[in-house]
Design a protein around this motif. Structure first.
Motif, short mmCIF file in Angstrom:
data_model
loop_
_atom_site.label_atom_id
_atom_site.label_comp_id
_atom_site.label_asym_id
_atom_site.label_seq_id
_atom_site.Cartn_x
_atom_site.Cartn_y
_atom_site.Cartn_z
N LEU A 73 21.60 -34.45 -5.91
CA LEU A 73 23.04 -34.39 -6.15
C LEU A 73 23.46 -35.48 -7.13
O LEU A 73 24.28 -35.24 -8.03
N HIS A 74 22.90 -36.68 -6.99
CA HIS A 74 23.21 -37.76 -7.92
C HIS A 74 22.77 -37.39 -9.34
O HIS A 74 23.47 -37.68 -10.32
N GLN A 75 21.61 -36.75 -9.44
CA GLN A 75 21.12 -36.35 -10.75
C GLN A 75 22.04 -35.32 -11.40
O GLN A 75 22.33 -35.38 -12.60
N GLU A 76 22.51 -34.37 -10.60
CA GLU A 76 23.42 -33.36 -11.13
C GLU A 76 24.76 -33.96 -11.56
O GLU A 76 25.34 -33.54 -12.57
N ARG A 77 25.24 -34.94 -10.80
CA ARG A 77 26.47 -35.62 -11.21
C ARG A 77 26.30 -36.30 -12.56
O ARG A 77 27.20 -36.27 -13.41
N THR A 78 25.15 -36.91 -12.75
CA THR A 78 24.88 -37.57 -14.02
C THR A 78 24.84 -36.57 -15.16
O THR A 78 25.40 -36.80 -16.25
N GLU A 79 24.17 -35.42 -14.94
CA GLU A 79 24.05 -34.40 -15.98
C GLU A 79 25.42 -33.81 -16.34
O GLU A 79 25.74 -33.63 -17.53
N ILE A 80 26.23 -33.51 -15.32
CA ILE A 80 27.55 -32.93 -15.58
C ILE A 80 28.46 -33.95 -16.25
O ILE A 80 29.24 -33.61 -17.17
N ALA A 81 28.39 -35.19 -15.83
CA ALA A 81 29.21 -36.24 -16.45
C ALA A 81 28.85 -36.40 -17.92
O ALA A 81 29.74 -36.57 -18.78
N ARG A 82 27.57 -36.31 -18.23
CA ARG A 82 27.14 -36.41 -19.63
C ARG A 82 27.66 -35.22 -20.44
O ARG A 82 28.12 -35.39 -21.58
N TYR A 83 27.62 -34.02 -19.86
CA TYR A 83 28.12 -32.83 -20.55
C TYR A 83 29.63 -32.97 -20.83
O TYR A 83 30.10 -32.67 -21.93
N GLN A 136 31.92 -40.67 -8.61
CA GLN A 136 30.92 -41.05 -9.60
C GLN A 136 31.09 -40.31 -10.92
O GLN A 136 30.84 -40.87 -11.99
N ILE A 137 31.50 -39.05 -10.88
CA ILE A 137 31.62 -38.27 -12.10
C ILE A 137 32.67 -38.87 -13.03
O ILE A 137 32.49 -38.90 -14.25
N TYR A 138 33.77 -39.38 -12.47
CA TYR A 138 34.77 -40.05 -13.29
C TYR A 138 34.19 -41.29 -13.97
O TYR A 138 34.42 -41.54 -15.15
N LEU A 139 33.43 -42.06 -13.21
CA LEU A 139 32.88 -43.30 -13.73
C LEU A 139 31.84 -43.04 -14.82
O LEU A 139 31.83 -43.73 -15.84
N ARG A 140 30.99 -42.05 -14.60
CA ARG A 140 29.91 -41.79 -15.55
C ARG A 140 30.42 -41.10 -16.81
O ARG A 140 29.87 -41.30 -17.90
N SER A 141 31.45 -40.28 -16.66
CA SER A 141 31.99 -39.59 -17.84
C SER A 141 33.08 -40.41 -18.53
O SER A 141 33.48 -40.08 -19.66
N SER A 194 22.72 -26.68 -9.40
CA SER A 194 22.79 -25.78 -8.24
C SER A 194 23.78 -26.25 -7.19
O SER A 194 24.48 -25.43 -6.58
N ASP A 195 23.87 -27.56 -6.96
CA ASP A 195 24.79 -28.08 -5.94
C ASP A 195 26.22 -28.20 -6.47
O ASP A 195 27.18 -28.16 -5.69
N LEU A 196 26.36 -28.34 -7.78
CA LEU A 196 27.68 -28.53 -8.39
C LEU A 196 27.97 -27.40 -9.37
O LEU A 196 27.08 -26.97 -10.12
N LEU A 219 30.85 -22.56 -16.18
CA LEU A 219 29.87 -22.84 -17.22
C LEU A 219 28.49 -22.97 -16.60
O LEU A 219 28.34 -23.52 -15.50
N ASP A 220 27.49 -22.45 -17.29
CA ASP A 220 26.11 -22.56 -16.81
C ASP A 220 25.48 -23.80 -17.42
O ASP A 220 25.11 -23.80 -18.60
N VAL A 221 25.39 -24.86 -16.61
CA VAL A 221 24.79 -26.11 -17.09
C VAL A 221 23.51 -26.44 -16.35
O VAL A 221 22.99 -27.55 -16.43
#
Length: 517
Positions: free
Chosen positions: A411-421, A440-445, A509-511, A504-506
């Motif tokens: 889940l942490h990895q997916e948050r990082t990937e979505i934040a980067r996108y 976390q998504i706010y902070l990373r993005s 799976s969890d997000l 969007l297909d990024v």
């Protein structure tokens, strides 16, 4: 902090020889003259243990940029507060907050530095001062410097266990609790002047503006002080002390409250801090789970045993008033922890000053030859006296980051990937929303939230919060909305997503990532 300047005199050496060297002084309870014997034999404090442990805990803080990924929901929201305020947002109005105004102003200062390390520095200062005054109290009650040393270690271990990662408002409230408890100890021994109640009131205001729930100590102490002064006929002194306390309290309230007035968030601040923290709900679904966790924590920490031993120690007539204050404040904090619908383990930090004080106040006194007063044995071992159960708390320290990595690693990895996108496909002023259990998504993005309530969990437990989240999201100000599949969507939110957003297909799976049409 308060009263430090009074205790840096080199004459504060903890020595029985000094106590026996002069004639014992007796003062009438009605005199304003201070108890010189008490003042001359105040325990000295050791800086090194507090310095080392405060440094260690601050290095392990999630405010450390290398550890920010370990931040839980509340910690990530506290860090987000500094980021949001640095770009012009206000707590309580632009984002939901349950800590005091002063705590968010500390986050704001950290945000202006454009690094979270500022919060770690403030946490170090808070823990350092708390450790010094904690050592004073333990040495005074136990009459043993060795006992104070070992209990100081356990204090920091318990803070590390209950508040791993730090940046909780309850940690920043600790120094004010310690200094005020120490103030009350000295007052009941006639060791401070009435004018010092101004500083006592300042302490109360500061702690109220950081972690409102901890003000319960001052509420209980007010009642005990009324009884104490009434029994001694100190009615005039009691009025003078109340006025001094009120002056100190209002001095800080008006100073810090001016910010809330200027930002026009005073009403929201009262609702989200005072009402939210003080409000009780004993009918929630989580109350049994809260009681189970709290009961287990009190058992393994030894605080449950300490509480009952303190009650039994009232018969020896020693430290009656401070014991009464601590016991009643401890019970009051328990009630408000149980009644809080959003229980978090970090709330247990506020119990530490009371739990450890109750560990040493009822210690069996051993009469020694040629001593006017009994000494407590220096062989006291807190771990052994608690049946080695505190070791279980120590095991919890490495358990949390391990569980975070193992159970929520994907889940942490997916948050990082979505934040980067999101960061790559939006402008810097774009708004997003994370229907998640972390900020976390706010902070990373590095994007602001379109909703005042930053995350769906744990705030969906009231109709008011559900309506607020639905209202904010239906304004469609969010360019992207991230949805955690494990958190059920409200009907109003789901309908709006289907109508105004597309998935969007990024490759997660969890997000799910929604973009505005």
């Amino acid at each position: 902090m308060t009263e430090i300047e009074e205790w840096n005199d080199g004459s504060e050496q903890y020595s029985r020889r000094n106590r026996r060297s002069g004639k014992r002084r007796h003062h009438s309870p009605k005199t304003s003259q201070l108890n010189e014997e008490f003042r001359e034999n105040l325990p000295s404090f050791r800086i090194l243990p507090a310095l080392l442990w405060s440094t260690l805990l601050s290095l392990l803080s999630v405010a450390n940029p290398f550890l920010t990924g370990l931040a839980d929901n509340l910690q990530s929201q506290n860090i987000y507060a500094g980021f949001a305020m640095a770009v012009g947002q206000s707590p309580y109005g632009d984002f939901f907050g349950t800590s005091g105004v002063l705590y968010y102003l500390l986050s704001f200062v950290s945000g202006l530095l454009q690094t979270t390390i500022g919060l770690a520095i403030f946490q170090f200062i808070a823990l350092f001062i708390a450790g010094i005054y904690f050592h004073k109290m333990m040495a005074y009650f136990s009459k043993s410097r060795e006992t104070a040393d070992q209990l100081t270690v356990w204090l920091y271990l318990f803070v590390l266990a209950a508040g791993f990662g730090g940046v909780y408002a309850s940690i920043f409230a600790l120094p004010f609790l310690m200094t005020s408890i120490w103030f009350l100890v000295r007052y009941f021994e006639n060791g401070v002047r009435d004018e010092m109640f101004i500083l006592y009131g300042i302490d109360a205001a500061l702690v109220f503006m950081i972690y409102p729930k901890s003000i319960l100590l001052w509420v209980v102490a007010t009642l005990v002080l009324l009884v104490f002064n009434g029994q001694r006929g100190h009615f005039a002194r009691g009025i003078y002390q109340s006025l001094a306390t009120l002056f100190g309290f209002l001095l800080i309230i008006y100073s810090v409250g001016y910010y809330a007035f200027v930002e026009q968030i005073l009403g929201a601040a009262i609702r989200q801090t005072f009402v939210y923290n003080i409000g009780l709900d004993f009918t929630g679904d989580q109350i049994l789970w809260t009681v189970a966790i709290l009961g287990g924590a009190l058992l393994v920490s030894g605080f449950l045993k300490n509480f009952f031993l303190t009650l039994l120690s009232f018969k020896n007539q020693q430290h009656i008033y401070i014991k009464t204050t601590l016991v009643l404040a401890f019970l009051a904090e328990l009630v408000f922890i149980i009644g809080n619908p959003n229980f978090d383990v970090s709330q247990l930090i506020i119990l530490l000053p009371y739990g450890f004080a109750m560990a040493v106040m009822p210690l069996k006194q051993e009469k020694q030859e040629s001593e006017e007063e009994p000494l407590v044995s220096a062989n006291f071992d807190y771990l052994k006296s608690s049946f080695f159960l505190p070791l279980l708390i120590c095991l919890f320290i490495p358990l949390r980051p391990v569980m975070t990595y193992v159970l929520e690693g994907d889940l942490h990895q997916e948050r990082t990937e979505i934040a980067r996108y999101i960061q790559e496909h939006s402008e810097g002023d774009a708004r997003i929303y994370a229907w998640d259990s972390s900020a976390q998504i706010y902070l990373r993005s590095q994007r602001l939230s379109s909703g005042s309530i930053l995350t769906a969990e744990p705030y969906l437990n009231t109709q008011e919060n559900q309506a607020q989240i639905t209202y904010d999201l239906n304004k469609n100000e969010a360019q992207f909305i991230v949805v955690n599949r494990k958190i059920p969507l409200l009907d109003g939110v789901k309908n709006n997503l289907d109508r105004s957003y597309e998935v969007l297909d990024v490759g997660t799976s969890d997000l799910l990532l929604y973009q505005k049409k």
